[in-house]
Motif scaffolding. Sequence first.
Motif, PDB file in Angstrom:
ATOM      1  N   UNK A  35       0.849  -1.200   0.000  1.00 52.14           N
ATOM      2  CA  UNK A  35       0.000   0.000   0.000  1.00 52.14           C
ATOM      3  C   UNK A  35       0.880   1.243   0.000  1.00 52.14           C
ATOM      4  N   UNK A  36       1.463   1.534  -1.153  1.00 49.78           N
ATOM      5  CA  UNK A  36       2.349   2.681  -1.319  1.00 49.78           C
ATOM      6  C   UNK A  36       1.671   3.758  -2.158  1.00 49.78           C
ATOM      7  N   UNK A  37       2.013   5.020  -1.868  1.00 46.75           N
ATOM      8  CA  UNK A  37       1.640   6.099  -2.764  1.00 46.75           C
ATOM      9  C   UNK A  37       2.711   6.201  -3.851  1.00 46.75           C
ATOM     10  N   UNK A  38       2.601   7.201  -4.706  1.00 48.44           N
ATOM     11  CA  UNK A  38       3.563   7.348  -5.822  1.00 48.44           C
ATOM     12  C   UNK A  38       4.996   7.571  -5.350  1.00 48.44           C
ATOM     13  N   UNK A  39       5.157   8.021  -4.107  1.00 49.81           N
ATOM     14  CA  UNK A  39       6.494   8.277  -3.567  1.00 49.81           C
ATOM     15  C   UNK A  39       6.980   7.155  -2.653  1.00 49.81           C
ATOM     16  N   UNK A  40       6.329   6.009  -2.719  1.00 50.12           N
ATOM     17  CA  UNK A  40       6.670   4.825  -1.919  1.00 50.12           C
ATOM     18  C   UNK A  40       6.507   5.032  -0.417  1.00 50.12           C
ATOM     19  N   UNK A  41       5.567   5.901  -0.036  1.00 51.44           N
ATOM     20  CA  UNK A  41       5.195   6.036   1.368  1.00 51.44           C
ATOM     21  C   UNK A  41       4.012   5.117   1.632  1.00 51.44           C
ATOM     22  N   UNK A  42       3.989   4.477   2.787  1.00 55.26           N
ATOM     23  CA  UNK A  42       2.871   3.602   3.142  1.00 55.26           C
ATOM     24  C   UNK A  42       1.634   4.456   3.392  1.00 55.26           C
ATOM     25  N   UNK A  43       0.513   4.058   2.807  1.00 53.20           N
ATOM     26  CA  UNK A  43      -0.765   4.742   3.037  1.00 53.20           C
ATOM     27  C   UNK A  43      -1.619   3.905   3.981  1.00 53.20           C
ATOM     28  N   UNK A  44      -2.605   4.527   4.594  1.00 55.65           N
ATOM     29  CA  UNK A  44      -3.533   3.852   5.506  1.00 55.65           C
ATOM     30  C   UNK A  44      -2.801   3.155   6.657  1.00 55.65           C
ATOM     31  N   UNK A  45      -1.863   3.868   7.254  1.00 55.87           N
ATOM     32  CA  UNK A  45      -1.063   3.306   8.347  1.00 55.87           C
ATOM     33  C   UNK A  45      -1.987   2.814   9.464  1.00 55.87           C
ATOM     34  N   UNK A  46      -1.738   1.584   9.892  1.00 54.38           N
ATOM     35  CA  UNK A  46      -2.496   0.992  10.986  1.00 54.38           C
ATOM     36  C   UNK A  46      -3.822   0.367  10.586  1.00 54.38           C
ATOM     37  N   UNK A 118       0.389  -5.585   4.790  1.00 52.87           N
ATOM     38  CA  UNK A 118       0.066  -6.664   3.853  1.00 52.87           C
ATOM     39  C   UNK A 118       0.765  -6.416   2.512  1.00 52.87           C
ATOM     40  N   UNK A 119       1.180  -7.498   1.900  1.00 53.75           N
ATOM     41  CA  UNK A 119       1.742  -7.477   0.548  1.00 53.75           C
ATOM     42  C   UNK A 119       1.134  -8.646  -0.199  1.00 53.75           C
ATOM     43  N   UNK A 120       0.766  -8.417  -1.454  1.00 51.89           N
ATOM     44  CA  UNK A 120       0.187  -9.478  -2.287  1.00 51.89           C
ATOM     45  C   UNK A 120       0.871  -9.471  -3.643  1.00 51.89           C
ATOM     46  N   UNK A 121       1.237 -10.654  -4.123  1.00 48.58           N
ATOM     47  CA  UNK A 121       1.720 -10.860  -5.489  1.00 48.58           C
ATOM     48  C   UNK A 121       0.729 -11.800  -6.158  1.00 48.58           C
ATOM     49  N   UNK A 122       0.493 -11.606  -7.452  1.00 52.01           N
ATOM     50  CA  UNK A 122      -0.546 -12.378  -8.131  1.00 52.01           C
ATOM     51  C   UNK A 122      -0.058 -12.961  -9.456  1.00 52.01           C
ATOM     52  N   UNK A 123      -0.761 -13.991  -9.864  1.00 51.85           N
ATOM     53  CA  UNK A 123      -0.571 -14.572 -11.199  1.00 51.85           C
ATOM     54  C   UNK A 123      -1.948 -14.624 -11.850  1.00 51.85           C
ATOM     55  N   UNK A 124      -2.030 -14.091 -13.056  1.00 50.59           N
ATOM     56  CA  UNK A 124      -3.283 -14.102 -13.819  1.00 50.59           C
ATOM     57  C   UNK A 124      -3.040 -14.793 -15.154  1.00 50.59           C
ATOM     58  N   UNK A 125      -3.958 -15.636 -15.550  1.00 43.44           N
ATOM     59  CA  UNK A 125      -3.852 -16.316 -16.829  1.00 43.44           C
ATOM     60  C   UNK A 125      -4.794 -15.622 -17.815  1.00 43.44           C
ATOM     61  N   UNK A 126      -4.196 -14.876 -18.741  1.00 42.02           N
ATOM     62  CA  UNK A 126      -4.979 -14.119 -19.711  1.00 42.02           C
ATOM     63  C   UNK A 126      -5.251 -14.922 -20.981  1.00 42.02           C
TER      64      UNK A 126
END
Length: 130
Positions: A35-46, A118-126
């Motif tokens: 959950x980063x903004x364009x400057x790689x700051x965490x948003x919605x802390x907590x 939280x961090x999520x990585x995904x795989x999508x089958x197009x």
Amino acid sequence: MPKSVVIPPGTGKPLAPYVPGTLADGVLYVSGTLAFDRDNNVVHVGDAAAQTRHVLETIKGVVETAGGTMEDVVFNHIFLKDWADYGAINGIYAEYFPGEKPARYCIQCGLVKPDALVEIASIAHLGRPA
């Protein structure tokens, strides 16, 4: 194997040497997303739920830029900082995957920034080559 980089419009500079997504042989690999903004700051802390929504919206942007939808996501790798946030994360997750759910795993670990929950990585089958 031909592959193409997927970078949604308005994407900020990554924190490390990676791209938001790579499409190869009809499979989209979405990098670990926080959950980063364009400057790689965490948003919605907590707020794990708000961070999860931000992360999934970012992933959705990568998938849609590649020509897919969230229904094309077949696997998610979920990393959470604290098991106490598991319920909040799952509540938002279920909104983005209301029908048949993708396969996934979820582990507790330290994340790249202390305020990230939280961090999520995904795989999508197009279903089509890059």
